[in-house]
Design an enzyme around this catalytic site. Structure first.
Site, mmCIF file in Angstrom:
data_model
loop_
_atom_site.group_PDB
_atom_site.id
_atom_site.type_symbol
_atom_site.label_atom_id
_atom_site.label_comp_id
_atom_site.label_asym_id
_atom_site.label_seq_id
_atom_site.Cartn_x
_atom_site.Cartn_y
_atom_site.Cartn_z
ATOM 1 N N GLU B 176 78.551 -4.364 68.257
ATOM 2 C CA GLU B 176 79.151 -3.369 67.510
ATOM 3 C C GLU B 176 78.547 -2.139 67.584
ATOM 4 O O GLU B 176 77.414 -1.888 68.195
ATOM 5 C CB GLU B 176 79.217 -3.809 66.047
ATOM 6 C CG GLU B 176 78.000 -4.380 65.653
ATOM 7 C CD GLU B 176 76.748 -3.497 65.884
ATOM 8 O OE1 GLU B 176 76.748 -2.354 65.596
ATOM 9 O OE2 GLU B 176 75.686 -4.145 66.315
ATOM 10 N N GLU B 319 74.866 -3.201 69.396
ATOM 11 C CA GLU B 319 75.709 -3.166 70.672
ATOM 12 C C GLU B 319 75.537 -4.440 71.369
ATOM 13 O O GLU B 319 76.026 -4.703 72.375
ATOM 14 C CB GLU B 319 75.270 -2.193 71.640
ATOM 15 C CG GLU B 319 75.186 -0.569 71.348
ATOM 16 C CD GLU B 319 74.360 0.284 72.533
ATOM 17 O OE1 GLU B 319 74.340 -0.390 73.775
ATOM 18 O OE2 GLU B 319 74.402 1.349 72.122
#
Lengths: 352, 352
Positions: B176, B319
């Site tokens: 994310e 991420e």
């Protein structure tokens, strides 16, 4: 110090502080919050300083596995019979051992050095036979090695570092195999750290509680026997060590003299690393630490070296397997360090 | 539950216990002391059960990065400006971000899904644009998402799992990006675990102590505002979550329904995993945990999930970067499990 040990006194190289600063500055410019890659940042910067370039690499990895038997095995200090040392040397040669599998996966060079096993392995493809003896003497009763055995084992380590340098290794891993070698490592650790056998004798390959107790008693007996001679690290190594521990010690010193970064493995390897540092303090700069082993004494060794290893996976196999596993992480750390965009390149805004 | 959320109630698959037993038995026969590969043994066995075969693999890895902005950013809860979310989406597309580098190194498929950023990214190669809004509403003042935004975000996650299945993924990673998303994650974690904001609000991308305090106050205000509606996990997600957190939740549920093992990343990802488990308890079996993040609240989340992650590298980037890093370890665990010789094959003696 005898003539054939004089190489040990040669100076170690110094890390490159310019490269360290450049790598540190680069980390601060990459598109991520500062520090957010944690240990991956620190290890890339450390490797940059050792390799003398802003963008380090861990592609060419040289792994040496040193095998040797231990006379102290006759005291019943291992969960496995002594024959396993020679059997595992054959397993290394055939590619079936953990380190064989890891080396293949990593595309690393794997060198196997049989320094001296109690059982004959015969000639094996890819195995260097050193024949220093059918294992060491039982150090609970006598010095483990003669002066010439010690010198030859240290030299075998040095030769391995020379070989690594010839192949252009960016990273050196030393592994070991030797039934009862956690007992030798525990005895050496007690001598080097002034700790008790209860603190440093652990289950090794799988002793039960009574076995660990017996092991601690054997170590205590050995420490009493050799007490007057343990102040000097080389002599402690000769009396309490093993062929493979001496070879690792020699390899680590030689790597530091040649400027090859060393990724230390677990308990045995860390004891050899501490010996190397006691003999040549400059070795300390060249040591990276791969993992915290499940062997309880390892944590004390790591603390003594002020080491913060990359991994803590509960591994306790030896063979350099923990270090080889950490290579995968080291490579990703290098890739992130070398290939991420900077804030300027990506047009990303920094901290408010 | 509205009609477009009915898929959430479909049953999850069950792990294959026959494969688990076979893998467990195999580990006991490999040429090493039992247990000496630590967590590498456990993870290989777990993956075998999830993949339904004695010899698991983690070669085909599918990574989805979900990006979205958070209205709560206007409360000053992040060290970076909100524009960074869109800038980082561009960085993902150009290959400059940490996860881009890791995915390339691992040969993994990387899918980027922009669910809704405050700043327009324009069309980007390889980026799926979902346009759910210019970020969520500020959950300290209103519900973060409408019902239809929540449903669309969950569906985007499900779509990603479908895509992973089509590519034959052996492992799914959800990552994310979203400025202020640790604030949303902290609020959700408080609601799910009945803990205080002080326990679950941390520095995120780099807040100072005053910033962390402000963040905890914002979370406390939001919890008070929505207090009457937080007992039901989907409604808690709608009120306190973000587009990317909802997408991860949907992806994890869908993976469990399809039988794709999930490697959870850090703080945000673990909150989504906990939401997924609360919505569908069967999801728990499909979750592997990659790492312990440096974000202090993550440890409470991991404890709540009874998770023992592989790595503890002090990473806190998000991420999916921690999970991607752990893939390297998972692959070595599989190689060891699959390729080591057994005692019988190698003619090596077992324990005394």
């Amino acid at each position: 110090m005898t003539a054939n040990l004089h190489w040990l006194t040669q100076a170690t190289k110094a890390p490159n502080e310019t490269a360290r600063s450049a790598a540190q500055a680069r980390q601060g410019q990459l598109t991520k919050p500062p520090g957010s890659l944690g240990k991956l940042e620190a290890i890339a910067i450390q490797l940059a300083a050792l390799q003398g370039c802003e963008k380090p690499r861990a592609e060419k990895v040289f792994i040496s596995i040193f095998a040797g038997d231990h006379g102290v095995a006759e005291e019943g200090v291992s969960a496995f019979p002594q024959a396993v040392t020679a059997e595992m040397v054959k397993n290394f040669a055939r590619g079936g051992a953990a380190i064989s599998v890891l080396a293949k996966q990593l595309g690393a060079t794997l060198q196997v050095v049989n320094l001296g096993t109690a059982f004959d392995t015969g000639e094996l493809p890819g195995v260097l036979q050193c024949n220093l003896g059918k294992g060491t003497a039982n150090f609970a009763r006598a010095a483990a090695m003669t002066q010439s055995q010690l010198a030859a084992a240290l030299q075998a380590g040095c030769d391995s570092a020379v070989q690594a340098q010839k192949t252009g290794a960016q990273l050196y891993i030393g592994g070991e195999m030797g039934i009862a070698n956690t007992t030798a490592a525990a005895a050496l650790a007690c001598a080097l750290l002034q700790k008790s056998p209860q603190q440093l004798a652990g289950p090794g390959t799988g002793l039960d509680q009574a076995g660990v107790q017996r092991k601690a008693e054997v170590v205590a007996r050995a420490l009493a026997l050799h007490a007057a001679h343990l102040g000097e690290p080389l002599e402690a190594l000769r009396r309490l060590g093993g062929f493979e521990i001496a070879a690792l010690t020699g390899a680590f010193i030689s790597c530091a003299q040649r400027g090859i970064p060393v990724l230390a493995d677990g308990y045995i390897s860390t004891v050899a690393a501490l010996l190397a540092v006691r003999i040549q303090p400059g070795v300390a700069s060249w040591l990276l630490f791969a993992h915290r082993s499940a062997e309880p004494g390892h944590i004390l060794m790591l603390e003594a070296m002020q080491a913060e290893p990359l991994l803590n996976l509960g591994m306790r196999l030896g063979e350099g397997s923990g270090a080889a596993t950490a290579v995968a992480i080291l490579r990703l750390a290098c890739a992130l360090h070398n290939d991420m965009a900077t804030f300027a390149e990506a047009g990303v805004q920094g901290k408010i």
